[in-house]
Scaffold this active site. Sequence first.
Site, mmCIF file in Angstrom:
data_model
loop_
_atom_site.group_PDB
_atom_site.id
_atom_site.type_symbol
_atom_site.label_atom_id
_atom_site.label_comp_id
_atom_site.label_asym_id
_atom_site.label_seq_id
_atom_site.Cartn_x
_atom_site.Cartn_y
_atom_site.Cartn_z
ATOM 1 N N SER B 56 0.802 -1.240 0.000
ATOM 2 C CA SER B 56 0.000 0.000 0.000
ATOM 3 C C SER B 56 0.821 1.270 0.000
ATOM 4 O O SER B 56 0.255 2.368 -0.055
ATOM 5 C CB SER B 56 -0.943 0.006 1.205
ATOM 6 N N LYS B 59 0.091 3.718 -2.639
ATOM 7 C CA LYS B 59 -0.927 4.780 -2.536
ATOM 8 C C LYS B 59 -0.310 6.162 -2.319
ATOM 9 O O LYS B 59 -0.999 7.172 -2.463
ATOM 10 C CB LYS B 59 -1.900 4.447 -1.407
ATOM 11 N N SER B 115 -5.974 3.491 4.368
ATOM 12 C CA SER B 115 -5.440 2.667 3.275
ATOM 13 C C SER B 115 -6.578 1.960 2.532
ATOM 14 O O SER B 115 -6.443 0.803 2.116
ATOM 15 C CB SER B 115 -4.437 1.641 3.832
#
Lengths: 335, 272
Positions: B56, B59, B115
Amino acid sequence: MVKLLARSFGLAGLFLAGLGSPAARAQEKEPGVQWDYTVSMQMQGFTMPATTTRFCAPKSGLQSPPKGDKDDKRCKVTDVKHDGPKMTWKMECTGKDAMTGEGEIVQGKDKFDGKMTMHSKQGDMEMAMSGKKLGGECDAGEVKRQLAAMKKQSDDAQAQAAANQAELCAKATEELQVELFAGPAALCKDKAQVAKLCSEAVARPGYSTLRRRGPQLAAAAKLCAFDVEKTRVKLCKVSADEVKAGGKTPPAEPLQFLPANCPVEAQALAKQECAGRSYTGMPRPWRGFCVELAQKGLSEGGDASPAAGDDEEPKPKEKAIDKAKKSILKGLFGG
Amino acid sequence: MPRRWLAAALALAAGSARGGELPDPFPQAGAAYLVALGDEPPIWGRAPDAPRLPASLTKLMTALLALEERGADADADAWETVSARAAAETGSRAGLRRGEAITRADAITATLVASANDACLALAEHVGGSVATFVERMNRRALALGLTGTHFENPCGHDAPGHRSTARDLLVLARAALAAPGFRRIVAEERATVRTRAGRTIALRTHNVLLGRLPGASGVKSGYTEGAGQCVVALARRGDVEVLVVLLGAPDRWWAAAALLEAGFAEARRRG
């Protein structure tokens, strides 16, 4: 030697002042006449070049020998004798630059000649002086005023320097700046300040500060005559006892002291309080302690292998992960 | 043949430009890590240029592009409808439903704070026009930032062949994101609430467990996939000193991140 010469030149300056009437005050104007005054000095084979100064001497002539400044209680003139145009005297200075001496001067209508000998630990110093009248009206108080101003400036500078040093040493005591107290050339020597520094050096915060600074701990141990290792062992025992007595909420200060200073006690507590616990599950007082111990764990050699993880995203193998994690944390904290 | 020589020379030049081996005082911290003080080059690291799945942390780029576009477009906070594909995203989610609409600002918040893959995909669809177009933009931006060890296959960090980054690239990316307007504020939030156009409120909580626990912790982003392991980019600030840690494939990222941040502050104190 340099100081003595400087002081002697100071006396020469005061000699000029001594040419004034004893009753005259520094601020007062005084009828005078221009003279050239020449002085040369010799000390232990070291000769200062003769210097000639033009100055205004009182018309009344020399009434008393150079007797030093009123405020300078370290020097006094004694045994002043007048024999016609000749005047003799003795001088004694006490204190740091202690010396004794004698002088004489013979005054004529338009000139004078004299000498002064000073005896000190550094050796003898001889000063020869002569004067020649030039004539012309002037203010004989001017020299005194200038000397008074110079003295004030010097006194102010000395007072300021003393104040600066006092401030510096007070700060050095607070900040445990051992280097200012240690060694023969130590700048700070106040016994009370040394005692305060020494008492803090063997207490936890001070000990930690000095240990972080490396050689300063050894310097403090020498200054304060304590044994570094014995002090460390004592502080570690006290800290571990205080932490244990604190139970679930141990006091912060001994807890912070342990990781960096007491590996044995810290490791024992880490096994008990850190191993197998998650960062989030750690009670606040223990978190910093365990982070510091974790640093040591991360520093140990060997390859790190990514473990199957936990938390934010899917948790398909939670039990296995927990088991792996606890095993890793035990490794990290030596459990 | 000359082209191959040129490529080799460029690779060498890139290697030397990145500096030599970094000290690695924490070999147990993770498969790869970097510790940097302020905007200075990293002080410690392990395998900083090894390709790793970024999970993640991907991101960071998604949010950076969204924030950069939002900064240039006053209408960018218009309602964005959540597609069926976005609503079906797996992993961490905000719980958005197909057909619901949220603002771009809220989608960025959900992407960074929780997230949330559903919010992340919705963001990519609307900012890029399509996921594929958005991913192309991510890779173009990566090239523009000089992230030569990075390639994105998707906007939210799912493991995929070819989806990769490095600790060094993620440090550069994190710094670029931290410079984007609003980014620092969002990643420092422990909790946030987003609201759909229909008025449904969704409470979000950060995954960054350092926030509120480690003195000075200020965000940035964590990530986990089976392939990547535990990852985190962690930032903490104390006084004028800021320490940034990138940690990939860590056995226990939070203990390690906290330890590396503390070590960074200690080093900053030592350097004066």
